[in-house]
Scaffold this motif. Structure first.
Motif, PDB file in Angstrom:
ATOM      1  N   ASP A   7      86.415  76.252 118.152  1.00 25.13           N
ATOM      2  CA  ASP A   7      85.074  75.750 118.457  1.00 25.13           C
ATOM      3  C   ASP A   7      85.189  74.308 118.938  1.00 25.13           C
ATOM      4  O   ASP A   7      85.201  73.396 118.126  1.00 25.13           O
ATOM      5  CB  ASP A   7      84.211  75.856 117.191  1.00 25.13           C
ATOM      6  CG  ASP A   7      82.799  75.375 117.421  1.00 25.13           C
ATOM      7  OD1 ASP A   7      82.471  75.023 118.569  1.00 25.13           O
ATOM      8  OD2 ASP A   7      82.032  75.350 116.447  1.00 25.13           O
ATOM      9  N   TYR A  40      89.375  80.267 111.956  1.00 26.19           N
ATOM     10  CA  TYR A  40      88.395  79.414 112.619  1.00 26.19           C
ATOM     11  C   TYR A  40      88.940  78.007 112.723  1.00 26.19           C
ATOM     12  O   TYR A  40      89.459  77.469 111.767  1.00 26.19           O
ATOM     13  CB  TYR A  40      87.135  79.393 111.743  1.00 26.19           C
ATOM     14  CG  TYR A  40      85.842  79.338 112.506  1.00 26.19           C
ATOM     15  CD1 TYR A  40      85.537  78.235 113.274  1.00 26.19           C
ATOM     16  CD2 TYR A  40      84.921  80.370 112.426  1.00 26.19           C
ATOM     17  CE1 TYR A  40      84.333  78.174 113.959  1.00 26.19           C
ATOM     18  CE2 TYR A  40      83.717  80.321 113.107  1.00 26.19           C
ATOM     19  CZ  TYR A  40      83.429  79.215 113.874  1.00 26.19           C
ATOM     20  OH  TYR A  40      82.252  79.162 114.538  1.00 26.19           O
ATOM     21  N   PHE A  98      87.690  74.194 113.818  1.00 23.11           N
ATOM     22  CA  PHE A  98      86.439  73.487 114.096  1.00 23.11           C
ATOM     23  C   PHE A  98      86.652  72.255 114.953  1.00 23.11           C
ATOM     24  O   PHE A  98      87.770  71.805 115.171  1.00 23.11           O
ATOM     25  CB  PHE A  98      85.788  73.065 112.776  1.00 23.11           C
ATOM     26  CG  PHE A  98      85.357  74.221 111.940  1.00 23.11           C
ATOM     27  CD1 PHE A  98      84.088  74.727 112.034  1.00 23.11           C
ATOM     28  CD2 PHE A  98      86.244  74.823 111.060  1.00 23.11           C
ATOM     29  CE1 PHE A  98      83.689  75.807 111.271  1.00 23.11           C
ATOM     30  CE2 PHE A  98      85.856  75.894 110.291  1.00 23.11           C
ATOM     31  CZ  PHE A  98      84.572  76.383 110.393  1.00 23.11           C
ATOM     32  N   ARG A 120      85.862  69.172 114.200  1.00 24.45           N
ATOM     33  CA  ARG A 120      86.529  68.140 113.410  1.00 24.45           C
ATOM     34  C   ARG A 120      87.475  68.831 112.448  1.00 24.45           C
ATOM     35  O   ARG A 120      87.336  70.012 112.180  1.00 24.45           O
ATOM     36  CB  ARG A 120      85.493  67.292 112.681  1.00 24.45           C
ATOM     37  CG  ARG A 120      84.835  66.310 113.643  1.00 24.45           C
ATOM     38  CD  ARG A 120      83.727  65.547 112.981  1.00 24.45           C
ATOM     39  NE  ARG A 120      82.658  66.451 112.585  1.00 24.45           N
ATOM     40  CZ  ARG A 120      81.986  66.344 111.448  1.00 24.45           C
ATOM     41  NH1 ARG A 120      82.285  65.382 110.609  1.00 24.45           N
ATOM     42  NH2 ARG A 120      81.031  67.195 111.158  1.00 24.45           N
ATOM     43  N   PHE A 134      87.215  81.068 105.398  1.00 23.55           N
ATOM     44  CA  PHE A 134      88.322  81.649 104.637  1.00 23.55           C
ATOM     45  C   PHE A 134      87.816  82.682 103.634  1.00 23.55           C
ATOM     46  O   PHE A 134      88.585  83.181 102.822  1.00 23.55           O
ATOM     47  CB  PHE A 134      89.079  80.567 103.873  1.00 23.55           C
ATOM     48  CG  PHE A 134      89.877  79.652 104.755  1.00 23.55           C
ATOM     49  CD1 PHE A 134      90.957  80.130 105.472  1.00 23.55           C
ATOM     50  CD2 PHE A 134      89.540  78.322 104.876  1.00 23.55           C
ATOM     51  CE1 PHE A 134      91.695  79.290 106.291  1.00 23.55           C
ATOM     52  CE2 PHE A 134      90.272  77.478 105.692  1.00 23.55           C
ATOM     53  CZ  PHE A 134      91.354  77.963 106.404  1.00 23.55           C
ATOM     54  N   ARG A 147      96.438  74.889 108.404  1.00 26.75           N
ATOM     55  CA  ARG A 147      95.605  75.440 107.338  1.00 26.75           C
ATOM     56  C   ARG A 147      95.035  76.803 107.758  1.00 26.75           C
ATOM     57  O   ARG A 147      95.005  77.745 106.968  1.00 26.75           O
ATOM     58  CB  ARG A 147      94.456  74.457 107.035  1.00 26.75           C
ATOM     59  CG  ARG A 147      93.489  74.937 105.962  1.00 26.75           C
ATOM     60  CD  ARG A 147      92.361  73.941 105.770  1.00 26.75           C
ATOM     61  NE  ARG A 147      91.592  73.785 107.005  1.00 26.75           N
ATOM     62  CZ  ARG A 147      90.788  72.764 107.265  1.00 26.75           C
ATOM     63  NH1 ARG A 147      90.634  71.812 106.370  1.00 26.75           N
ATOM     64  NH2 ARG A 147      90.132  72.693 108.390  1.00 26.75           N
ATOM     65  N   THR A 148      94.595  76.876 109.033  1.00 29.06           N
ATOM     66  CA  THR A 148      94.054  78.139 109.534  1.00 29.06           C
ATOM     67  C   THR A 148      95.157  79.194 109.683  1.00 29.06           C
ATOM     68  O   THR A 148      94.969  80.349 109.307  1.00 29.06           O
ATOM     69  CB  THR A 148      93.371  77.909 110.895  1.00 29.06           C
ATOM     70  OG1 THR A 148      92.419  76.867 110.736  1.00 29.06           O
ATOM     71  CG2 THR A 148      92.679  79.148 111.389  1.00 29.06           C
ATOM     72  N   HIS A 193      88.001  68.528 109.229  1.00 27.98           N
ATOM     73  CA  HIS A 193      87.468  68.896 107.916  1.00 27.98           C
ATOM     74  C   HIS A 193      88.525  68.963 106.834  1.00 27.98           C
ATOM     75  O   HIS A 193      88.454  69.799 105.935  1.00 27.98           O
ATOM     76  CB  HIS A 193      86.710  70.228 107.975  1.00 27.98           C
ATOM     77  CG  HIS A 193      85.481  70.139 108.807  1.00 27.98           C
ATOM     78  ND1 HIS A 193      84.533  69.172 108.609  1.00 27.98           N
ATOM     79  CD2 HIS A 193      85.064  70.864 109.861  1.00 27.98           C
ATOM     80  CE1 HIS A 193      83.587  69.313 109.499  1.00 27.98           C
ATOM     81  NE2 HIS A 193      83.880  70.316 110.275  1.00 27.98           N
ATOM     82  N   LEU A 194      89.530  68.099 106.930  1.00 27.57           N
ATOM     83  CA  LEU A 194      90.479  67.992 105.819  1.00 27.57           C
ATOM     84  C   LEU A 194      89.736  67.325 104.674  1.00 27.57           C
ATOM     85  O   LEU A 194      88.886  66.457 104.890  1.00 27.57           O
ATOM     86  CB  LEU A 194      91.686  67.156 106.231  1.00 27.57           C
ATOM     87  CG  LEU A 194      92.528  67.737 107.372  1.00 27.57           C
ATOM     88  CD1 LEU A 194      93.615  66.758 107.767  1.00 27.57           C
ATOM     89  CD2 LEU A 194      93.135  69.071 106.985  1.00 27.57           C
ATOM     90  N   LEU A 195      90.030  67.738 103.445  1.00 22.48           N
ATOM     91  CA  LEU A 195      89.347  67.167 102.294  1.00 22.48           C
ATOM     92  C   LEU A 195      90.105  65.917 101.830  1.00 22.48           C
ATOM     93  O   LEU A 195      91.295  65.980 101.555  1.00 22.48           O
ATOM     94  CB  LEU A 195      89.258  68.206 101.174  1.00 22.48           C
ATOM     95  CG  LEU A 195      88.632  69.545 101.587  1.00 22.48           C
ATOM     96  CD1 LEU A 195      88.604  70.520 100.426  1.00 22.48           C
ATOM     97  CD2 LEU A 195      87.225  69.353 102.132  1.00 22.48           C
ATOM     98  N   LYS A 225      81.814  71.600 106.658  1.00 20.56           N
ATOM     99  CA  LYS A 225      82.888  71.776 105.675  1.00 20.56           C
ATOM    100  C   LYS A 225      82.620  73.042 104.867  1.00 20.56           C
ATOM    101  O   LYS A 225      83.547  73.783 104.536  1.00 20.56           O
ATOM    102  CB  LYS A 225      82.978  70.559 104.746  1.00 20.56           C
ATOM    103  CG  LYS A 225      83.675  69.373 105.383  1.00 20.56           C
ATOM    104  CD  LYS A 225      84.249  68.466 104.301  1.00 20.56           C
ATOM    105  CE  LYS A 225      85.245  67.467 104.841  1.00 20.56           C
ATOM    106  NZ  LYS A 225      84.707  66.484 105.765  1.00 20.56           N
TER     107      LYS A 225
END
Lengths: 268, 254
Positions: free
Chosen positions: B155, B75, B77, B79, A177, B143-144, B81-83, A170
């Motif tokens: 990745d 990038y 990933f 997973r 970014f 988001r990217t 990786h949403l918060l 994370k």
């Protein structure tokens, strides 16, 4: 169809009632247990089975409480202890978390201070209390310093461990970014650890209360710790018992307050 | 005349130091990515793929060779990786927020268009835990894309999904990359995924990674090509077998 829902509703109502009954039963038995213990204690004292000089009795505790209550001094003692605990709690928690942030910021620094933190954490902090009192003065400031010294090391170590446990990927996502270290801290590390910080606060509250009582035992003219230590010095066990009971109630109230806040923050 | 590549690695090598000495990870890797192209790097687990990605995204400097990059990198990933504490909309804006462009009308319009096009607009005020794995992965891609990168680095973006979701999500992601006319470099250890996704496949050896072969993937499918159609193309199995042989050979060389 209607029939089925009706019976289901009835069954649900019955279940709710049973649930409520059980809760009431438990609460009732708890009160009964408390009353029973108090009754036995009082009876044993009146019948001369125990030495009231050493064990006091509920009625004697109530009497002395009434004296302190009617002349208002009880509030002063409670207020001072609570104030010291509150200030110690705020300083310990804020400083501890701030230092943990600095350590997170600089892994190099954290590697340098690591052995010192480990030793300080293993050391019973109450052993430091006399030194802290000498340094910070034999008054409220010294007592608060004892509370801080007990809570701050635990805060640093747990907060730092929590900060470190945030998923490394994370962090990389934010870095991709172009996030700065400050942004990573502010947007990821801190919000990800909100619940951990809340449980840390709960532990700290208890630790600070220990620190304050220890401090008051050592030096003080007021506070619940003072009442307890003064009572034991003049062999007024009713005063000691009263102090302990009030302390128990205060600790319980503080814990409920934090639980309440925690509940609200989590559901906001 | 050939166009200038968007991204090129020229004879890149990389080694790390540890207690026991020098650990060579990459050995003479040359890769090019053209505008609008999707390439894949395919290699066995632990061959140094993440090192390549870190070099490409600028987190690491290669110890030998040069890297040239025209344009910004996005990038994606393994997973999503949403918060958890942010809504989908807030999550999608994260990159813009970091780059201090959250107030830029142009970017906000783009985000809205992406969310609408890829069926997430109605879910923008939901939290990640309320969404399926596929939707989450789409949100992560948006988001990217929100920060408008020229090159996407993927990745192993599907390896954390179960096999059914995986097929669906790779369809989605492929369509999004093509529609938004992005160039992408996919890093994976999955042979079928590489063939179904990429125009060019670079096959890496075990560590220290060298380039073994480069395949230009040409499949007979109905246009537009999608990963699922690619999997059904007559040539798919031939590519698969050839690459499989290649990788088995590599394992034997070890």
């Amino acid at each position: 169809m209607q029939m089925i829902t009706d019976t289901q509703d009835q069954a649900h109502a019955a279940w709710l009632l049973a649930h409520k009954r059980e809760k009431q039963k438990i609460r009732g038995l708890q009160l009964l247990l408390l009353a029973g213990l108090l009754f036995c204690w009082e009876a044993a004292a009146r019948l001369g089975w125990i030495d009231t000089f050493l064990f006091s009795s509920p009625s004697a505790v109530a009497q002395i409480f009434w004296i302190y209550f009617s002349n208002g001094t009880i509030w002063m003692h409670i207020g001072i202890t609570m104030w010291e605990t509150f200030v110690g709690f705020c300083i310990g928690t804020v400083c501890g978390i701030a230092i943990a942030m600095v350590l997170w910021w600089s892994p190099f620094l954290s590697r340098i201070v690591d052995p010192f933190l480990v030793v300080l954490n293993a050391l019973p902090k109450t052993a430091l209390a006399p030194i802290v009192i000498v340094w910070f003065g034999a008054g409220i400031s010294g007592i608060i310093a004892v509370a801080v010294s007990i809570s701050v090391i635990v805060t640093i170590i747990s907060a730092y461990t929590d900060f470190r446990s945030v998923d490394e990927d994370k962090v990389r996502m934010l870095q991709s970014f172009g996030a700065t270290k400050g942004q990573i801290l502010y947007k990821l590390i801190l919000p990800a650890n909100r619940d951990n910080m809340l449980s840390l606060a709960k532990i700290n509250m208890g630790l600070c209360l220990i620190g304050v009582i220890v401090g008051e035992f050592l030096v003080s003219r007021a506070g619940i710790g003072y009442l307890i230590v003064y009572g034991s010095q003049v062999f007024r066990l009713d005063l000691v018992m009263m102090g302990v009971v009030i302390l128990a109630i205060c600790a319980w109230l503080m814990n409920s307050l934090i639980n309440f806040l925690e509940h609200h923050i989590k559901n906001s | 005349m050939k166009e200038e590549p968007l991204l090129s690695l020229d004879h890149v090598s990389m080694h790390f130091f540890n207690q026991d000495g020098v650990l060579p990870v990459l050995d003479d890797i040359s890769v090019q990515l053209q505008q609008g192209e999707i390439s894949a790097m395919l290699g066995p687990s632990g061959c140094g793929k993440s090192t390549i990605l870190n070099i490409l995204s600028g987190l690491l400097k290669p110890t030998g060779g040069t890297i040239e990059r025209k344009g910004s990198i996005g990038y994606m990933f393994q997973r999503d990786h949403l918060l958890d504490w942010r809504t989908i909309y807030e999550n999608v804006l994260l990159g813009l927020e970091i780059q201090k462009q959250k107030k830029s009308e142009r970017h906000l319009q783009k985000v809205e268009r992406l969310l609408r096009t890829y069926d997430l607009w109605e879910f923008r005020n939901r939290y990640p835990r309320e969404l399926s794995g596929g939707m989450r992965q789409r949100a992560a891609l948006i988001r990217t894309l929100a920060v408008d990168p020229d090159i996407l680095l993927l990745d192993e973006p599907f390896s954390a999904l179960d096999s059914q979701t995986r097929l669906m999500v790779s369809e989605d992601i492929y369509a999004i990359i093509r529609q938004e006319q992005k160039s992408a470099l996919l890093v994976t250890h999955d042979i079928s995924e590489a063939i179904s996704f990429a125009d060019t496949i670079y096959i890496l050896s075990h560590r220290p990674a060298r380039l073994r072969t480069v395949y230009q993937v040409q499949l007979t499918t109905q246009a537009p090509r999608t990963p699922l159609k690619s999997r059904n193309a007559p040539e798919f199995q031939q590519y698969f077998n050839a690459i499989w042989e290649e990788m088995m050979q590599d394992a034997d060389d070890n």
